[in-house]
Structure formats: structure tokens, C-alpha cells
Design a protein around this motif. Structure first.
Motif, short mmCIF file in Angstrom:
data_model
loop_
_atom_site.label_atom_id
_atom_site.label_comp_id
_atom_site.label_asym_id
_atom_site.label_seq_id
_atom_site.Cartn_x
_atom_site.Cartn_y
_atom_site.Cartn_z
N CYS A 149 -36.80 6.69 -22.97
CA CYS A 149 -37.81 5.80 -23.52
C CYS A 149 -38.96 6.64 -24.05
CB CYS A 149 -38.32 4.82 -22.46
SG CYS A 149 -39.72 3.82 -23.04
N THR A 150 -39.46 6.30 -25.23
CA THR A 150 -40.54 7.06 -25.85
C THR A 150 -41.89 6.79 -25.21
OG1 THR A 150 -40.87 5.31 -27.49
CG2 THR A 150 -39.39 7.14 -28.09
N SER A 151 -41.97 5.78 -24.32
CA SER A 151 -43.25 5.44 -23.72
C SER A 151 -43.29 5.71 -22.21
CB SER A 151 -43.57 3.96 -23.99
OG SER A 151 -44.82 3.61 -23.43
N CYS A 152 -42.39 5.07 -21.46
CA CYS A 152 -42.47 5.18 -20.00
C CYS A 152 -41.68 6.36 -19.45
CB CYS A 152 -42.01 3.88 -19.34
SG CYS A 152 -40.23 3.58 -19.43
N GLY A 153 -40.84 6.99 -20.26
CA GLY A 153 -40.09 8.15 -19.80
C GLY A 153 -38.79 7.83 -19.08
N ASP A 154 -38.45 6.54 -18.93
CA ASP A 154 -37.17 6.18 -18.34
C ASP A 154 -36.07 6.89 -19.14
OD1 ASP A 154 -35.40 4.80 -16.67
OD2 ASP A 154 -35.23 3.11 -18.05
N ASP A 155 -35.12 7.52 -18.46
CA ASP A 155 -34.11 8.28 -19.20
C ASP A 155 -32.80 8.31 -18.45
OD1 ASP A 155 -34.82 9.98 -17.13
OD2 ASP A 155 -34.98 11.76 -18.38
N GLY A 156 -31.78 8.79 -19.14
CA GLY A 156 -30.47 8.85 -18.52
C GLY A 156 -29.45 9.55 -19.39
N VAL A 157 -28.26 9.69 -18.81
CA VAL A 157 -27.11 10.27 -19.49
C VAL A 157 -25.93 9.35 -19.25
CG1 VAL A 157 -25.53 12.24 -19.59
CG2 VAL A 157 -27.96 12.63 -19.20
N ILE A 158 -25.18 9.05 -20.30
CA ILE A 158 -24.02 8.16 -20.19
C ILE A 158 -22.77 8.93 -20.56
CG2 ILE A 158 -22.96 6.00 -20.95
CD1 ILE A 158 -25.74 5.09 -21.88
N SER A 159 -21.76 8.85 -19.70
CA SER A 159 -20.44 9.42 -19.98
C SER A 159 -19.41 8.30 -19.91
CB SER A 159 -20.11 10.53 -18.98
OG SER A 159 -20.06 9.99 -17.67
N GLY A 160 -18.17 8.61 -20.22
CA GLY A 160 -17.09 7.63 -20.09
C GLY A 160 -17.14 6.51 -21.11
N TRP A 161 -17.80 6.74 -22.24
CA TRP A 161 -17.95 5.69 -23.25
C TRP A 161 -16.90 5.76 -24.35
CZ3 TRP A 161 -18.48 8.07 -27.85
CH2 TRP A 161 -18.99 9.39 -27.83
N GLU A 162 -16.22 6.91 -24.49
CA GLU A 162 -15.29 7.08 -25.59
C GLU A 162 -14.16 6.06 -25.52
OE1 GLU A 162 -15.64 11.31 -23.83
OE2 GLU A 162 -16.07 9.28 -23.14
N GLY A 163 -13.88 5.43 -26.65
CA GLY A 163 -12.78 4.47 -26.73
C GLY A 163 -13.09 3.11 -26.16
N SER A 164 -14.29 2.91 -25.62
CA SER A 164 -14.65 1.58 -25.10
C SER A 164 -15.00 0.67 -26.28
CB SER A 164 -15.84 1.69 -24.15
OG SER A 164 -17.03 1.97 -24.87
#
Length: 199
Positions: free
Chosen positions: A77-92
């Protein structure tokens, strides 16, 4: 940092708690946005942050980066800094990457759109993959969200919006679709392209 494997959020059971469904929708939207644009570049999407610091809606947008290797999506997030990494999305079904053989259309115009119009477009049921890519590729600017498109892509999106509006029984939702149609129609008129009729 929220590290997630999207496969854990696919096909949630009917009795899944509401917060789990909202998180799955949020992560799915991030994947759609990140895969709507070419890999490798960092950019700020028009997706709003879902957090509510101090019980107020966060004004931030979701910044994205999708490196080619490893296949993961980094978001913040550009404001609050909430962040993450997502894997396992290919082909969904959230994966909007165009086939490798497809030639990416070149965007030639931009139109400013409201968050409400974008939310309506993201909620449409009748979009093909190319139009979904156009909608989720919307990016944040200092003046607000913008959609980038070429004439062919805009005409196709207009057709889908008109079709869904014409068959929508819910009056409030039809009104939102009509508003989205008007915004896109004005952009089409500015390009000199005759739009389909929304009756």
C-alpha cells in the motif's frame, strides 16, 4: 509482510467465514492487476487498500511488482505500508497473463475514471480476458485513477458494458453500469469511434 499462497484461497467452501472471502477477493484482485501488465516493472495500480487504520478508510493504492523469476507478486500500500507476497497464482482463474504468442496491444489513450466506475467494471461478469486486462491495468495518478486503452479495446469493453447493462435486473446496479458506459462512451466519442447503443 503477509506471505500467501493463492492456492489456499481458491474454491473456498460455501461456509467459509466472511473475512476469509474478503481476503481471497483482495488477493485475487491483486493477482489480476499484477498479471494484466507485463512482468518486471513496478507500478501503482488503481486498486484501493482494504485496511482501515484508526477506523478510517486508507487512502492508499496498491503498488505492484511481478518479477519473471521467481513467479511471485509483491504488493504494498502506498499509504499505510500494508504489504505482502503472493505465490501459487499461476494458472488460476485470477491469472490474466496474455498467451506468449499474443502481440500486446499498444495503449494510445487514457481516460480518468472514478473509483466507483472502476469498482463497477471490476464487478462485471461478462468480460473476456482482454477486457479484464484493460480494467485491472488501470493505474493511479496524482489526478486519480486512469484507464489506458486503444480504440479496439475500448470498443470491446463498451460492448460488454452495454450488454450487461441491458440484461441487469437490479436497478441500482444497472444505474452504475450506465454511468460506467457514459464515461467510456465519452472517451470513445473523443477518439471518433462510434460506440454500441446502450438501450
Amino acid at each position: 509482510m503477509f506471505v500467501s499462497d493463492l492456492r489456499h484461497f481458491l474454491d473456498l467452501p460455501d461456509d467459509a467465514p466472511g473475512p476469509a472471502r474478503k481476503l481471497a477477493d483482495h488477493l485475487g484482485s491483486i493477482v489480476r492487476a499484477a498479471t494484466s501488465a507485463p512482468a518486471g516493472a513496478s507500478w501503482v495500480s488503481a486498486l484501493p487498500c482494504r485496511r482501515r487504520p484508526d477506523r478510517r478508510l486508507c487512502p492508499g493504492r496498491i503498488a505492484l511488482c511481478r518479477p519473471d523469476v521467481p513467479p511471485r507478486i509483491e504488493w504494498r500500500c502506498t499509504s499505510c505500508g500494508d504489504d505482502g507476497v503472493i505465490s501459487g497464482w499461476e494458472g488460476s482463474y485470477f491469472d490474466l497473463r496474455a498467451p506468449r504468442s499474443a502481440v500486446a496491444p499498444r495503449d494510445t489513450s487514457e481516460v480518468p475514471v472514478s473509483d466507483e466506475v472502476l469498482a463497477t467494471l471490476r464487478g462485471m461478469l461478462l468480460l473476456d480476458s482482454a477486457c479484464e486486462r484493460l480494467v485491472y491495468r488501470a493505474r493511479a495518478t496524482e489526478g486519480g485513477p486512469v484507464l489506458a486503452f486503444n480504440e479496439e479495446g475500448l470498443d470491446e469493453l463498451l460492448g460488454f458494458v452495454a450488454a450487461e447493462a441491458n440484461h441487469e435486473p437490479n436497478r441500482r446496479r444497472r444505474q452504475r453500469l450506465d454511468e460506467a458506459f457514459e464515461v467510456l462512451n465519452d472517451a470513445s466519442d473523443a477518439m471518433g469511434s462510434p460506440p454500441p447503443r446502450c438501450e
